[in-house]
Design a protein around this motif. Structure first.
Motif, PDB file in Angstrom:
ATOM      1  N   SER A  16       0.848  -1.181   0.000  1.00  0.00           N
ATOM      2  CA  SER A  16       0.000   0.000   0.000  1.00  0.00           C
ATOM      3  C   SER A  16       0.885   1.233   0.000  1.00  0.00           C
ATOM      4  O   SER A  16       1.912   1.263   0.669  1.00  0.00           O
ATOM      5  CB  SER A  16      -0.894   0.017   1.245  1.00  0.00           C
ATOM      6  N   THR A  17       0.496   2.230  -0.758  1.00  0.00           N
ATOM      7  CA  THR A  17       1.165   3.522  -0.658  1.00  0.00           C
ATOM      8  C   THR A  17       0.273   4.422   0.182  1.00  0.00           C
ATOM      9  O   THR A  17      -0.948   4.414   0.040  1.00  0.00           O
ATOM     10  CB  THR A  17       1.423   4.157  -2.039  1.00  0.00           C
ATOM     11  N   CYS A  18       0.898   5.155   1.085  1.00  0.00           N
ATOM     12  CA  CYS A  18       0.155   5.931   2.080  1.00  0.00           C
ATOM     13  C   CYS A  18       0.809   7.279   2.312  1.00  0.00           C
ATOM     14  O   CYS A  18       1.952   7.496   1.953  1.00  0.00           O
ATOM     15  CB  CYS A  18       0.145   5.180   3.413  1.00  0.00           C
ATOM     16  N   PHE A  19       0.067   8.129   2.998  1.00  0.00           N
ATOM     17  CA  PHE A  19       0.650   9.381   3.464  1.00  0.00           C
ATOM     18  C   PHE A  19       1.491   9.078   4.699  1.00  0.00           C
ATOM     19  O   PHE A  19       1.109   8.247   5.526  1.00  0.00           O
ATOM     20  CB  PHE A  19      -0.448  10.398   3.768  1.00  0.00           C
ATOM     21  N   PRO A  20       2.650   9.735   4.859  1.00  0.00           N
ATOM     22  CA  PRO A  20       3.614   9.298   5.864  1.00  0.00           C
ATOM     23  C   PRO A  20       3.253   9.545   7.327  1.00  0.00           C
ATOM     24  O   PRO A  20       3.729   8.822   8.187  1.00  0.00           O
ATOM     25  CB  PRO A  20       4.895  10.051   5.504  1.00  0.00           C
ATOM     26  N   HIS A  21       2.441  10.526   7.644  1.00  0.00           N
ATOM     27  CA  HIS A  21       2.165  10.820   9.050  1.00  0.00           C
ATOM     28  C   HIS A  21       0.861  10.119   9.454  1.00  0.00           C
ATOM     29  O   HIS A  21      -0.214  10.456   8.973  1.00  0.00           O
ATOM     30  CB  HIS A  21       2.112  12.319   9.286  1.00  0.00           C
ATOM     31  N   SER A  22       0.992   9.144  10.345  1.00  0.00           N
ATOM     32  CA  SER A  22      -0.131   8.257  10.641  1.00  0.00           C
ATOM     33  C   SER A  22      -1.358   8.981  11.163  1.00  0.00           C
ATOM     34  O   SER A  22      -2.487   8.605  10.847  1.00  0.00           O
ATOM     35  CB  SER A  22       0.285   7.169  11.625  1.00  0.00           C
ATOM     36  N   GLY A  23      -1.177  10.027  11.977  1.00  0.00           N
ATOM     37  CA  GLY A  23      -2.335  10.739  12.529  1.00  0.00           C
ATOM     38  C   GLY A  23      -3.185  11.371  11.451  1.00  0.00           C
ATOM     39  O   GLY A  23      -4.389  11.121  11.349  1.00  0.00           O
ATOM     40  N   SER A  24      -2.569  12.185  10.598  1.00  0.00           N
ATOM     41  CA  SER A  24      -3.341  12.840   9.538  1.00  0.00           C
ATOM     42  C   SER A  24      -3.739  11.841   8.456  1.00  0.00           C
ATOM     43  O   SER A  24      -4.799  11.988   7.848  1.00  0.00           O
ATOM     44  CB  SER A  24      -2.555  14.008   8.934  1.00  0.00           C
ATOM     45  N   ALA A  25      -2.930  10.819   8.218  1.00  0.00           N
ATOM     46  CA  ALA A  25      -3.311   9.792   7.236  1.00  0.00           C
ATOM     47  C   ALA A  25      -4.601   9.110   7.684  1.00  0.00           C
ATOM     48  O   ALA A  25      -5.498   8.869   6.878  1.00  0.00           O
ATOM     49  CB  ALA A  25      -2.194   8.765   7.060  1.00  0.00           C
ATOM     50  N   ARG A  26      -4.693   8.829   8.969  1.00  0.00           N
ATOM     51  CA  ARG A  26      -5.869   8.144   9.507  1.00  0.00           C
ATOM     52  C   ARG A  26      -7.089   9.062   9.477  1.00  0.00           C
ATOM     53  O   ARG A  26      -8.165   8.668   9.037  1.00  0.00           O
ATOM     54  CB  ARG A  26      -5.585   7.661  10.929  1.00  0.00           C
ATOM     55  N   THR A  27      -6.944  10.300   9.950  1.00  0.00           N
ATOM     56  CA  THR A  27      -8.104  11.175  10.091  1.00  0.00           C
ATOM     57  C   THR A  27      -8.520  11.862   8.794  1.00  0.00           C
ATOM     58  O   THR A  27      -9.700  12.096   8.581  1.00  0.00           O
ATOM     59  CB  THR A  27      -7.840  12.257  11.162  1.00  0.00           C
TER      60      THR A  27
END
Length: 135
Positions: A16-27
């Motif tokens: 999976s490619t994702c945004f690096p900062h887990s908090g903002s990626a999740r929200t």
């Protein structure tokens, strides 16, 4: 989904490619990649490093090694969605790509996946394959 894929071919790895900062990626992006890793949903992760400059791109890569993303052992360095920083011609875009690849290497990565999905991808790769033309 993973169970269906593995039923067809148990050797498949899900990435999976994702945004690096887990908090903002999740929200903000509905990407709970820390949970995906813990639960074994994906085997590899790659970060989407969006930046309008090579320096900004390199800063994002450096941050990946120190933020919570770096705590997961299944990190696969994947860099995508290249921003062309005002480049128009294929040669200019190849130069931007070469600079970004050099930035990736300066951060200590020797094995990585670098991609761009555009009509110019094939000619850019042809130019990069010529070697030190863009150094």
């Amino acid at each position: 989904m993973k169970h269906w894929v593995l039923a067809v071919n148990p050797k498949v790895e899900l990435w999976s490619t994702c945004f690096p900062h887990s908090g903002s990626a999740r929200t903000e992006e509905a990407q709970d990649w820390p949970a995906w890793c813990r639960e074994g949903i994906v085997e590899r992760l790659g970060m989407m490093d969006y930046s309008m400059t090579t320096a900004g791109f390199e800063s994002l890569i450096a941050a990946q090694r120190t933020n919570d993303f770096g705590t997961f052992g299944n990190f696969a360095p994947v860099f995508g969605d290249v921003r062309w920083h005002g480049a128009v011609t294929v040669a200019e875009k190849a130069l931007v790509a070469a600079r970004q690849i050099e930035a990736i290497r300066r951060q200590g990565y020797r094995t990585f996946c670098y991609f761009s999905l555009s009509l110019d991808t094939a000619p850019i790769l042809e130019l990069l394959a010529q070697g030190p033309l863009f150094r």
